[in-house]
Design a protein around this motif. Structure first.
Motif, mmCIF file in Angstrom:
data_model
loop_
_atom_site.group_PDB
_atom_site.id
_atom_site.type_symbol
_atom_site.label_atom_id
_atom_site.label_comp_id
_atom_site.label_asym_id
_atom_site.label_seq_id
_atom_site.Cartn_x
_atom_site.Cartn_y
_atom_site.Cartn_z
ATOM 1 N N PRO A 30 -100.529 11.543 -26.448
ATOM 2 C CA PRO A 30 -99.362 11.672 -25.566
ATOM 3 C C PRO A 30 -98.562 12.907 -25.957
ATOM 4 O O PRO A 30 -97.996 12.962 -27.053
ATOM 5 N N THR A 32 -96.309 16.553 -24.335
ATOM 6 C CA THR A 32 -95.783 17.323 -23.203
ATOM 7 C C THR A 32 -95.374 18.704 -23.687
ATOM 8 O O THR A 32 -94.970 18.872 -24.846
ATOM 9 N N ASP A 34 -93.768 22.656 -21.997
ATOM 10 C CA ASP A 34 -93.224 23.342 -20.829
ATOM 11 C C ASP A 34 -94.322 24.009 -20.008
ATOM 12 O O ASP A 34 -94.241 24.093 -18.786
ATOM 13 N N ALA A 37 -95.906 21.932 -17.056
ATOM 14 C CA ALA A 37 -95.211 21.913 -15.767
ATOM 15 C C ALA A 37 -95.456 23.213 -15.010
ATOM 16 O O ALA A 37 -95.641 23.214 -13.785
ATOM 17 N N ALA A 38 -95.469 24.322 -15.750
ATOM 18 C CA ALA A 38 -95.716 25.611 -15.093
ATOM 19 C C ALA A 38 -97.115 25.657 -14.506
ATOM 20 O O ALA A 38 -97.325 26.136 -13.382
ATOM 21 N N ALA A 40 -98.902 23.094 -13.546
ATOM 22 C CA ALA A 40 -99.033 22.137 -12.445
ATOM 23 C C ALA A 40 -98.425 22.665 -11.159
ATOM 24 O O ALA A 40 -98.620 22.076 -10.096
ATOM 25 N N LYS A 97 -87.339 15.411 -8.618
ATOM 26 C CA LYS A 97 -88.170 15.462 -9.817
ATOM 27 C C LYS A 97 -89.314 14.466 -9.685
ATOM 28 O O LYS A 97 -89.120 13.344 -9.232
ATOM 29 N N SER A 99 -92.356 12.868 -12.066
ATOM 30 C CA SER A 99 -92.994 12.758 -13.380
ATOM 31 C C SER A 99 -94.487 12.581 -13.187
ATOM 32 O O SER A 99 -94.917 11.717 -12.434
ATOM 33 N N MET A 100 -95.265 13.403 -13.861
ATOM 34 C CA MET A 100 -96.725 13.364 -13.713
ATOM 35 C C MET A 100 -97.387 13.169 -15.071
ATOM 36 O O MET A 100 -96.780 13.381 -16.114
ATOM 37 N N MET A 101 -98.637 12.755 -15.005
ATOM 38 C CA MET A 101 -99.435 12.602 -16.229
ATOM 39 C C MET A 101 -100.879 12.933 -15.902
ATOM 40 O O MET A 101 -101.280 12.920 -14.730
ATOM 41 N N TYR A 121 -98.366 14.845 -20.235
ATOM 42 C CA TYR A 121 -97.438 14.478 -19.169
ATOM 43 C C TYR A 121 -96.396 15.571 -19.032
ATOM 44 O O TYR A 121 -96.142 16.335 -19.971
ATOM 45 N N TRP A 122 -95.786 15.641 -17.849
ATOM 46 C CA TRP A 122 -94.843 16.718 -17.566
ATOM 47 C C TRP A 122 -94.059 16.372 -16.309
ATOM 48 O O TRP A 122 -94.388 15.405 -15.602
ATOM 49 N N ASN A 123 -93.051 17.141 -16.040
ATOM 50 C CA ASN A 123 -92.235 16.970 -14.830
ATOM 51 C C ASN A 123 -92.379 18.193 -13.935
ATOM 52 O O ASN A 123 -92.449 19.331 -14.416
ATOM 53 N N ILE A 124 -92.396 17.936 -12.645
ATOM 54 C CA ILE A 124 -92.334 19.034 -11.677
ATOM 55 C C ILE A 124 -91.183 18.757 -10.725
ATOM 56 O O ILE A 124 -90.622 17.662 -10.727
ATOM 57 N N LYS A 125 -90.879 19.739 -9.924
ATOM 58 C CA LYS A 125 -89.905 19.531 -8.857
ATOM 59 C C LYS A 125 -90.605 19.826 -7.540
ATOM 60 O O LYS A 125 -91.332 20.824 -7.404
ATOM 61 N N THR B 6 -92.481 23.382 -8.159
ATOM 62 C CA THR B 6 -91.957 24.276 -9.199
ATOM 63 C C THR B 6 -91.873 23.483 -10.501
ATOM 64 O O THR B 6 -91.822 22.250 -10.468
ATOM 65 N N PRO B 7 -91.868 24.139 -11.637
ATOM 66 C CA PRO B 7 -91.754 23.409 -12.904
ATOM 67 C C PRO B 7 -90.460 22.610 -12.962
ATOM 68 O O PRO B 7 -89.408 23.086 -12.540
ATOM 69 N N GLY B 8 -90.566 21.396 -13.487
ATOM 70 C CA GLY B 8 -89.399 20.541 -13.593
ATOM 71 C C GLY B 8 -88.778 20.606 -14.974
ATOM 72 O O GLY B 8 -89.206 21.391 -15.831
ATOM 73 N N ALA B 11 -90.031 16.970 -19.996
ATOM 74 C CA ALA B 11 -90.344 15.546 -19.851
ATOM 75 C C ALA B 11 -90.039 14.782 -21.126
ATOM 76 O O ALA B 11 -90.105 15.327 -22.231
#
Lengths: 131, 215
Positions: A30, A32, A34, A37-38, A40, A97, A99-101, A121-125, B6-8, B11
């Motif tokens: 597990p 994450t 930065d 996210a970029a 993805a 937002k 949340s992805m994995m 896992y990471w976050n996108i917008k 876009t990047p969030g 996490a």
């Protein structure tokens, strides 16, 4: 550790990769970053009832994966309604937002039985293409 | 509307849990709706069997004995019940097993594009869930109509009016009472009126209907 670039046409831009060897998949962990996210940001979006399906290569293990971002799923019966499908639209604020994995189906050493993917896992917008 | 990614924000472990829960919900929704449809199908079958057992209690069974327009009304209700039951059965089967037929491999994600299969499964789960809901609603409607039809047949007004049955040495006479004067009972029967001498009557009783009792 050398990183292999993602395969062309899979929707992910080139991101740093980590692997134990060129043939052996990464162990489950597990984690994450930065950069995930970029990376993805290049995922492909396909419409699904009530949302979109995000697909591409996992930024960590580079395996093909998909993640459903939908507003509703079946849980139990409900009163009949006339419409079940619809394209998901962002909120009034424009961006939300997500949340992805990693959900790849490849084997990753040390992965618990109730887990999926490589652990990344990471976050996108998600928002409108045109402001 | 076209969307873009876009990047969030960074996490956290909470985001990972949220992502995992959403992924599991979506991944398991199609098997879940199939299992739910099977369970509901079996439950509804038992309920219908019980309803048939309820029909073993005997009441009036001939719709033709009902007064107008109740006979026709019961027919319409029974037809509606049949249509609702048929549609419900088809919808429950569709929810439990899907539509029989071929599918395009390309549309099912076998063209190296897994996202289309995921979208297809999600779409199928929502449609199956909708079919299950409609099927259950129609099942309940079917049962309600069936009970209404049976109840109306049992307790609806009869086509024939109640009458008097008189047994005399010459035979049995049955009809509606028209008048009684000086020991002479006048009855209205299908072919007109008859007079019966009550002094010769052996038995007298009230009946719900005189159908087919006069010679």
């Amino acid at each position: 550790v050398p990183d292999d670039p993602p395969e062309p046409g899979n929707g992910s831009p080139s991101v740093p990769q980590s692997s134990t060897s060129s043939n052996e998949p990464l162990p489950f962990e597990p984690i994450t970053r930065d950069e995930f996210a970029a990376a993805a940001s290049g995922f492909i979006m396909k419409p699904a009832p009530g949302g979109v399906i995000l697909s591409g290569s996992c930024p960590r293990c580079d395996h093909v994966m998909e993640f459903a971002h939908v507003t509703e799923v079946f849980r139990s019966i409900r009163l009949p309604r006339f419409r079940v499908s619809g394209r998901h639209e962002p909120s009034a604020a424009g961006w939300e937002k997500v949340s992805m994995m990693c959900t790849c189906e490849s084997e990753h050493a040390g992965r618990p039985q109730d887990e999926e993917g490589c652990g990344a896992y990471w976050n996108i917008k998600l928002g409108p293409a045109q402001p | 509307m076209n969307l873009r990614i876009t990047p969030g924000p960074a996490a956290s472990a909470t985001d990972r849990i949220a992502a995992r829960q959403i992924h599991r919900l979506v991944k398991h929704e199609l098997p879940q709706v199939r299992a739910a449809a099977l369970a509901w199908r079996n439950g509804i079958g038992v309920l219908l069997a019980g309803l048939i057992g309820f029909g073993l209690l005997k009441g009036r069974t001939d719709v033709g004995q009902l007064a107008a327009p109740y006979g026709a009304l019961v027919g319409v209700i029974l037809l509606s019940s049949l249509l609702a039951g048929t549609a419900a059965a088809l919808l429950l089967l569709r929810a439990a097993h899907g539509y029989p037929g071929t599918v395009s491999l390309q549309s099912q994600g076998q063209d190296h594009d897994p996202s289309s299969r995921s979208a297809s499964d999600h779409s199928e789960a929502l449609h199956a869930g909708n079919a299950l809901s409609w099927g259950l609603g129609l099942c309940l409607l079917c049962m309600a109509l069936l009970v209404t039809a049976v109840g109306m047949t049992w307790y609806g007004p009869s086509k024939d009016k109640p009458g008097i049955e008189v047994n005399t040495p010459g035979g049995t006479r049955c009809g509606e009472v028209v008048r009684l004067a000086e020991g002479q009972l006048t009855l209205k029967i299908d072919s007109g009126e008859i007079t019966v001498d009550l002094r010769r009557a052996e038995a007298l009783k009230a009946v719900d209907s005189c159908s087919g009792q006069n010679p």
